[in-house]
Design an enzyme around this catalytic site. Structure first.
Site, PDB file in Angstrom:
ATOM      1  N   ILE A 141       0.962  -1.391   0.197  1.00  0.00           N
ATOM      2  CA  ILE A 141       0.149   0.067   0.052  1.00  0.00           C
ATOM      3  C   ILE A 141       0.886   1.323  -0.050  1.00  0.00           C
ATOM      4  O   ILE A 141       1.875   1.525   0.838  1.00  0.00           O
ATOM      5  CB  ILE A 141      -0.945   0.088   1.204  1.00  0.00           C
ATOM      6  CG1 ILE A 141      -1.626  -1.112   1.174  1.00  0.00           C
ATOM      7  CG2 ILE A 141      -1.772   1.305   1.196  1.00  0.00           C
ATOM      8  CD1 ILE A 141      -2.608  -1.328   2.538  1.00  0.00           C
ATOM      9  N   CYS A 142       0.730   2.122  -0.853  1.00  0.00           N
ATOM     10  CA  CYS A 142       1.417   3.325  -1.104  1.00  0.00           C
ATOM     11  C   CYS A 142       2.949   3.011  -1.282  1.00  0.00           C
ATOM     12  O   CYS A 142       3.410   2.049  -2.036  1.00  0.00           O
ATOM     13  CB  CYS A 142       0.849   4.150  -0.048  1.00  0.00           C
ATOM     14  SG  CYS A 142       1.657   5.841  -0.087  1.00  0.00           S
ATOM     15  N   THR A 143       3.690   3.633   0.005  1.00  0.00           N
ATOM     16  CA  THR A 143       4.909   3.539  -0.288  1.00  0.00           C
ATOM     17  C   THR A 143       5.565   2.203   0.484  1.00  0.00           C
ATOM     18  O   THR A 143       6.800   1.949   0.279  1.00  0.00           O
ATOM     19  CB  THR A 143       5.822   4.608   0.692  1.00  0.00           C
ATOM     20  OG1 THR A 143       5.143   4.601   1.987  1.00  0.00           O
ATOM     21  CG2 THR A 143       5.642   5.859   0.085  1.00  0.00           C
TER      22      THR A 143
END
Length: 315
Positions: free
Chosen positions: A103-105
């Site tokens: 998720i994301c970074t």
């Protein structure tokens, strides 16, 4: 039963845990406890989010068989790289897990573990260039909501994690359950993985209410031929003054900005509807299908037909 393990790292973004609600409501809509969700970390014990919220976790190495691992991102992956223990653990489970998602970074954690080599991936647009520089063997696509490459799923910013989780529900339990989850969570729409991270309206970001109102008016009337005179009249400015202020605030001429809005609207219709391209061109204000094709190639590098094929193939 499908077991989902969230791997939390020190300083994780608590928004990543919002995706657990997607699986919770999938169980409710499906009428069975299909998903079991648990929180883990490399060392176990409490893990603190970037806000200081403590979440109890189990030691990841002691986890029972996990079907899907979800790796939450941190605020700045350049300042908070993954630990050797986290990388070693992900390398090990990467051989057996049905899915591993970031998720994301969190994509940086998978990259640091060597799991994304020679794969397509995405992450938050702000860090995408850094990711590509640090990991040249990864095909980083910085303008996608989420990407699925084999067993590896990566998403853009935090809210894109909800789209990724919903796509997992659709794959596991079907479109009807995913639609029911979206309705319960009041998600405006299920965004496809190929959808861009950016909105043309956000990119323009005018400073004054007048220009924002003009853009809102244009977006609601794209099917019509819009002129500078009409937009200027809508916000009580002379055409010359409107053009000058508009360009100063957005960096684009009114004609170029409206073309961008038409392009964005047409792309969304291609992704979300089965309307013929002739109808999409008419509804979004292009002169005809050929004109829309020219603008698509200029804006996206591909014609509308190719984009529609890619969306259907991804689905």
């Amino acid at each position: 039963m499908h077991r989902i393990g969230y791997l939390l790292t020190d300083g994780f973004q608590v928004m990543g845990l919002a995706t657990q609600t997607v699986f919770e409501y999938a169980n409710k809509v499906a009428g069975e406890d299909f998903y079991v969700v648990q929180n883990f970390s490399a060392e176990g014990g409490d893990q603190r989010s970037s806000l200081g919220v403590a979440i109890a976790t189990r030691k990841a190495s002691e986890a029972e068989q996990i079907d899907t691992w979800m790796v939450c991102g941190v605020g700045n992956p350049l300042e908070s790289p993954s630990s050797p223990e986290e990388r070693a653990f992900l390398k090990r489970v990467g051989r057996d897990a049905r899915r591993i998602a970031a998720i994301c970074t969190g994509a940086f954690v998978l990259a640091e573990a060597g799991l994304l080599e020679r794969r397509r991936a995405t992450t938050h647009w702000y860090f995408a260039r850094d990711m590509q520089t640090r990991f040249p063997d990864i095909q980083v696509e910085d303008d996608r909501i989420y990407i699925v490459d084999g067993a590896f799923w990566t998403s853009a910013g935090m809210t894109a994690g909800l789209d990724l989780a919903l796509a997992m529900v659709e794959k596991d339990l079907g479109e009807d359950v995913a639609r029911g989850v979206a309705r319960n969570l009041v998600m405006h729409q299920h965004r496809s993985g190929g959808q861009t991270q950016h909105s043309e309206m956000l990119t323009l970001a005018p400073k004054s209410d007048r220009i924002q109102n003009a853009l809102n008016y244009a977006r609601k009337n794209l099917a019509r031929a819009l002129t500078v005179e009409e937009l200027a009249e809508e916000v009580n400015l002379s055409p010359r003054q409107f053009s000058r202020v508009f360009t100063a605030e957005t960096g684009l001429s009114p004609a170029k900005a409206i073309e961008g809005l038409r392009l964005e609207a047409a792309r969304l219709m291609i992704e979300k509807s089965r309307h013929p391209l002739e109808i999409i061109a008419r509804e979004t204000g292009f002169r005809d299908r050929r004109h829309m094709r020219e603008v698509f190639i200029r804006g996206f590098g591909v014609p509308p037909q190719s984009m529609r094929r890619d969306v259907r193939a991804g689905a």
